[in-house]
Design an enzyme around this catalytic site. Structure first.
Site, PDB file in Angstrom:
ATOM      1  N   TYR A 142       1.037  -1.051  -0.178  1.00 48.62           N
ATOM      2  CA  TYR A 142      -0.407   0.060  -0.239  1.00 48.62           C
ATOM      3  C   TYR A 142       1.063   1.220  -0.126  1.00 48.62           C
ATOM      4  CZ  TYR A 142      -4.558  -3.319   1.182  1.00 48.62           C
ATOM      5  OH  TYR A 142      -5.025  -4.320   1.423  1.00 48.62           O
ATOM      6  N   TYR A 170      -5.746  -0.401   9.669  1.00 48.05           N
ATOM      7  CA  TYR A 170      -5.954  -0.014   8.344  1.00 48.05           C
ATOM      8  C   TYR A 170      -7.062   0.537   8.361  1.00 48.05           C
ATOM      9  CZ  TYR A 170      -3.119  -4.360   6.430  1.00 48.05           C
ATOM     10  OH  TYR A 170      -2.492  -5.120   6.681  1.00 48.05           O
ATOM     11  N   ASN A 195     -10.351   1.042   7.510  1.00 48.98           N
ATOM     12  CA  ASN A 195     -11.476   0.655   7.224  1.00 48.98           C
ATOM     13  C   ASN A 195     -11.542   0.722   9.218  1.00 48.98           C
ATOM     14  OD1 ASN A 195     -11.739   0.360   4.893  1.00 48.98           O
ATOM     15  ND2 ASN A 195     -12.575  -2.069   4.262  1.00 48.98           N
ATOM     16  N   ASP A 205      -7.346  11.157   1.482  1.00 48.05           N
ATOM     17  CA  ASP A 205      -7.140  11.424  -0.024  1.00 48.05           C
ATOM     18  C   ASP A 205      -9.153  11.045  -0.029  1.00 48.05           C
ATOM     19  OD1 ASP A 205      -8.247   7.535  -1.027  1.00 48.05           O
ATOM     20  OD2 ASP A 205      -7.747   8.276   0.529  1.00 48.05           O
ATOM     21  N   ASN A 223     -14.188   4.924   3.259  1.00 45.52           N
ATOM     22  CA  ASN A 223     -14.157   3.869   4.287  1.00 45.52           C
ATOM     23  C   ASN A 223     -13.101   4.622   5.336  1.00 45.52           C
ATOM     24  OD1 ASN A 223     -16.020   2.137   3.061  1.00 45.52           O
ATOM     25  ND2 ASN A 223     -13.825   0.953   2.204  1.00 45.52           N
TER      26      ASN A 223
END
Length: 186
Positions: free
Chosen positions: A15, A64, A66, A91, A112
């Site tokens: 990522y 993460y 979410n 973002d 998310n």
């Protein structure tokens, strides 16, 4: 004064440097400029820097995207930082690359990470720095787009945009949301 600056992103080399990780990239550069290091702590990579008498607590959640609210909530409680001193770096596909906007609150707009922050807090009244990453993707390919790296023609623009984001973070901590918006949201 204490501030919590939350850079949203996903951990893991796959990522790194993706559009979705611009929050991590901004905090990495801020720490580098200030000679600070990140340490793996509870639910986040954590660092702190001083700026004009303020302490900026920087976190990159390890939960993460979410589940970002878990990390933000933990560090707000741990450090006793009021919500008005929290800034989330995120973002935003609704803004073209090159556009960076500070907002005092707002909807998750399908993001998310922001959805989880909102669900965790029970509202959306927290400041966020929206970093435009553009929306150059075919219908239904949004996830692939945000989890991909910046295009070769976009990469040369990033250092100046990241520096501008850092200026806006510092402005937020010294003169507040409204004046920072007036100065930088063009």
């Amino acid at each position: 004064m204490k501030y919590l600056i939350v850079g949203l992103g996903n951990i893991g080399p796959e990522y790194a440097d993706t559009r979705h990780n611009i929050g991590f990239m901004i905090l990495d550069e801020l720490a580098k400029q200030e000679g600070a290091k990140f340490y793996h702590m509870r639910l986040a990579y954590y660092s702190e820097v001083s700026f004009k008498g303020c302490t900026l607590h920087l976190i990159k959640p390890t939960t993460y995207m979410n589940l970002s609210g878990k990390a933000m909530n933990h560090w707000m409680q741990e450090l006793k930082i009021p919500l008005e001193n929290v800034l989330v770096l995120v973002d935003d596909i609704a803004l073209p690359l090159g556009t960076i906007r500070l907002k005092p609150k707002g909807s998750a707009a399908g993001h998310n990470g922001l959805k989880h922050l909102e669900a965790t807090l029970g509202h959306n009244n927290y400041a966020r720095l929206r970093f435009g990453v553009g929306d150059n993707f075919p219908k239904g390919r949004q996830v692939d787009y945000v989890l991909s790296g910046f295009d070769d023609d976009e990469k040369p623009e990033l250092p100046a945009l990241i520096d501008r984001s850092i200026e806006m973070i510092k402005s937020f901590t010294t003169i507040g949301t409204e004046l920072t918006m007036t100065r930088y949201n063009k």
